[in-house]
Motif scaffolding. Sequence first.
Motif, PDB file in Angstrom:
ATOM      1  N   TRP A  62     -10.345  22.206  18.598  1.00  0.00           N
ATOM      2  CA  TRP A  62     -11.461  22.703  17.788  1.00  0.00           C
ATOM      3  C   TRP A  62     -12.337  23.669  18.583  1.00  0.00           C
ATOM      4  CZ3 TRP A  62     -11.315  22.411  12.799  1.00  0.00           C
ATOM      5  CH2 TRP A  62     -10.548  21.419  12.213  1.00  0.00           C
ATOM      6  N   ARG A  63     -12.660  24.796  17.947  1.00  0.00           N
ATOM      7  CA  ARG A  63     -13.498  25.841  18.557  1.00  0.00           C
ATOM      8  C   ARG A  63     -14.588  26.245  17.581  1.00  0.00           C
ATOM      9  NH1 ARG A  63     -10.522  24.197  21.932  1.00  0.00           N
ATOM     10  NH2 ARG A  63      -9.119  25.356  23.267  1.00  0.00           N
ATOM     11  N   CYS A  64     -15.688  26.712  18.125  1.00  0.00           N
ATOM     12  CA  CYS A  64     -16.783  27.250  17.319  1.00  0.00           C
ATOM     13  C   CYS A  64     -17.008  28.689  17.760  1.00  0.00           C
ATOM     14  CB  CYS A  64     -18.053  26.430  17.513  1.00  0.00           C
ATOM     15  SG  CYS A  64     -19.452  27.077  16.583  1.00  0.00           S
ATOM     16  N   GLU A  65     -16.722  29.614  16.864  1.00  0.00           N
ATOM     17  CA  GLU A  65     -16.934  31.034  17.166  1.00  0.00           C
ATOM     18  C   GLU A  65     -18.229  31.488  16.500  1.00  0.00           C
ATOM     19  OE1 GLU A  65     -13.588  33.340  15.972  1.00  0.00           O
ATOM     20  OE2 GLU A  65     -12.237  32.370  17.390  1.00  0.00           O
ATOM     21  N   ILE A  66     -19.143  31.979  17.295  1.00  0.00           N
ATOM     22  CA  ILE A  66     -20.423  32.456  16.778  1.00  0.00           C
ATOM     23  C   ILE A  66     -20.421  33.977  16.855  1.00  0.00           C
ATOM     24  CG2 ILE A  66     -22.908  32.457  17.118  1.00  0.00           C
ATOM     25  CD1 ILE A  66     -22.563  29.592  18.188  1.00  0.00           C
ATOM     26  N   THR A  67     -20.584  34.610  15.701  1.00  0.00           N
ATOM     27  CA  THR A  67     -20.626  36.072  15.656  1.00  0.00           C
ATOM     28  C   THR A  67     -22.053  36.508  15.380  1.00  0.00           C
ATOM     29  OG1 THR A  67     -20.041  36.054  13.311  1.00  0.00           O
ATOM     30  CG2 THR A  67     -18.247  36.317  14.886  1.00  0.00           C
ATOM     31  N   ASN A  68     -22.470  37.531  16.072  1.00  0.00           N
ATOM     32  CA  ASN A  68     -23.815  38.048  15.932  1.00  0.00           C
ATOM     33  C   ASN A  68     -23.737  39.472  15.383  1.00  0.00           C
ATOM     34  OD1 ASN A  68     -26.524  38.468  16.069  1.00  0.00           O
ATOM     35  ND2 ASN A  68     -26.673  38.327  18.282  1.00  0.00           N
ATOM     36  N   ASN A  69     -24.143  39.643  14.145  1.00  0.00           N
ATOM     37  CA  ASN A  69     -24.116  40.947  13.502  1.00  0.00           C
ATOM     38  C   ASN A  69     -25.519  41.520  13.362  1.00  0.00           C
ATOM     39  OD1 ASN A  69     -21.344  40.614  13.133  1.00  0.00           O
ATOM     40  ND2 ASN A  69     -21.666  39.528  11.219  1.00  0.00           N
ATOM     41  N   GLY A  70     -26.347  41.238  14.319  1.00  0.00           N
ATOM     42  CA  GLY A  70     -27.725  41.712  14.267  1.00  0.00           C
ATOM     43  C   GLY A  70     -28.669  40.542  14.099  1.00  0.00           C
ATOM     44  N   ARG A  71     -29.930  40.818  14.267  1.00  0.00           N
ATOM     45  CA  ARG A  71     -30.944  39.774  14.184  1.00  0.00           C
ATOM     46  C   ARG A  71     -31.000  39.194  12.783  1.00  0.00           C
ATOM     47  NH1 ARG A  71     -37.171  40.884  15.665  1.00  0.00           N
ATOM     48  NH2 ARG A  71     -37.948  38.779  15.432  1.00  0.00           N
ATOM     49  N   GLY A  72     -30.893  37.881  12.679  1.00  0.00           N
ATOM     50  CA  GLY A  72     -30.948  37.212  11.391  1.00  0.00           C
ATOM     51  C   GLY A  72     -29.629  37.234  10.643  1.00  0.00           C
ATOM     52  N   ASN A  73     -28.578  37.689  11.291  1.00  0.00           N
ATOM     53  CA  ASN A  73     -27.283  37.783  10.627  1.00  0.00           C
ATOM     54  C   ASN A  73     -26.205  37.176  11.531  1.00  0.00           C
ATOM     55  OD1 ASN A  73     -25.355  38.387   8.766  1.00  0.00           O
ATOM     56  ND2 ASN A  73     -25.387  40.589   9.114  1.00  0.00           N
ATOM     57  N   LYS A  74     -26.419  35.937  11.914  1.00  0.00           N
ATOM     58  CA  LYS A  74     -25.504  35.235  12.794  1.00  0.00           C
ATOM     59  C   LYS A  74     -24.677  34.275  11.950  1.00  0.00           C
ATOM     60  CE  LYS A  74     -26.721  34.406  17.320  1.00  0.00           C
ATOM     61  NZ  LYS A  74     -27.418  33.722  18.387  1.00  0.00           N
ATOM     62  N   SER A  75     -23.419  34.072  12.336  1.00  0.00           N
ATOM     63  CA  SER A  75     -22.579  33.122  11.603  1.00  0.00           C
ATOM     64  C   SER A  75     -21.751  32.317  12.592  1.00  0.00           C
ATOM     65  CB  SER A  75     -21.677  33.841  10.612  1.00  0.00           C
ATOM     66  OG  SER A  75     -20.804  34.714  11.289  1.00  0.00           O
ATOM     67  N   ALA A  76     -21.417  31.090  12.181  1.00  0.00           N
ATOM     68  CA  ALA A  76     -20.605  30.205  13.005  1.00  0.00           C
ATOM     69  C   ALA A  76     -19.354  29.839  12.221  1.00  0.00           C
ATOM     70  CB  ALA A  76     -21.388  28.956  13.376  1.00  0.00           C
ATOM     71  N   LEU A  77     -18.214  29.909  12.885  1.00  0.00           N
ATOM     72  CA  LEU A  77     -16.936  29.556  12.285  1.00  0.00           C
ATOM     73  C   LEU A  77     -16.306  28.470  13.141  1.00  0.00           C
ATOM     74  CD1 LEU A  77     -14.623  30.148  10.250  1.00  0.00           C
ATOM     75  CD2 LEU A  77     -13.767  31.771  11.937  1.00  0.00           C
ATOM     76  N   VAL A  78     -16.090  27.297  12.538  1.00  0.00           N
ATOM     77  CA  VAL A  78     -15.449  26.191  13.237  1.00  0.00           C
ATOM     78  C   VAL A  78     -14.006  26.144  12.768  1.00  0.00           C
ATOM     79  CG1 VAL A  78     -15.468  23.706  13.651  1.00  0.00           C
ATOM     80  CG2 VAL A  78     -17.611  24.936  13.381  1.00  0.00           C
ATOM     81  N   LYS A  79     -13.083  26.231  13.721  1.00  0.00           N
ATOM     82  CA  LYS A  79     -11.664  26.249  13.362  1.00  0.00           C
ATOM     83  C   LYS A  79     -10.854  25.558  14.450  1.00  0.00           C
ATOM     84  CE  LYS A  79     -10.708  30.758  15.385  1.00  0.00           C
ATOM     85  NZ  LYS A  79     -10.181  32.082  15.131  1.00  0.00           N
TER      86      LYS A  79
END
Length: 131
Positions: A62-79
Amino acid sequence: MKARRGPVADFDLTAEITGVLKQYTGAVMDDVDEAVETCGKGMRKEIAATSPKRTKQYSKGWRCEITNNGRGNKSALVKNKTNYQLTHLLEKPHKKRGGKGYVEPQPHIGPAAEKWNQRFEQMCEEACKAK
């Protein structure tokens, strides 16, 4: 007789309101970004802990990938990076290999996702109320 006017102050209400709103939204966006990271990592840990451990390879993948597309636009994907094919088979019931009977599901992703989504909503509400 003319009414006397006092000194006129340079005060732009629109600019003041805009400045305060920018400060408020900036602080809230920072708190939401932090909540995304916290909940994503927490969800990954919980899924890894509750995953079936027949070979332990699945639960360690299991991994958690956190992508940052600018301030206030962060997302986490657990796969699951190692055995992603097993996630659906373990989470949902399916027929056995020979076709006789069904394999019981072992739900471990759904409950963790529901719990951490609720926690994320709480953290976002707290961020909006606190500022």
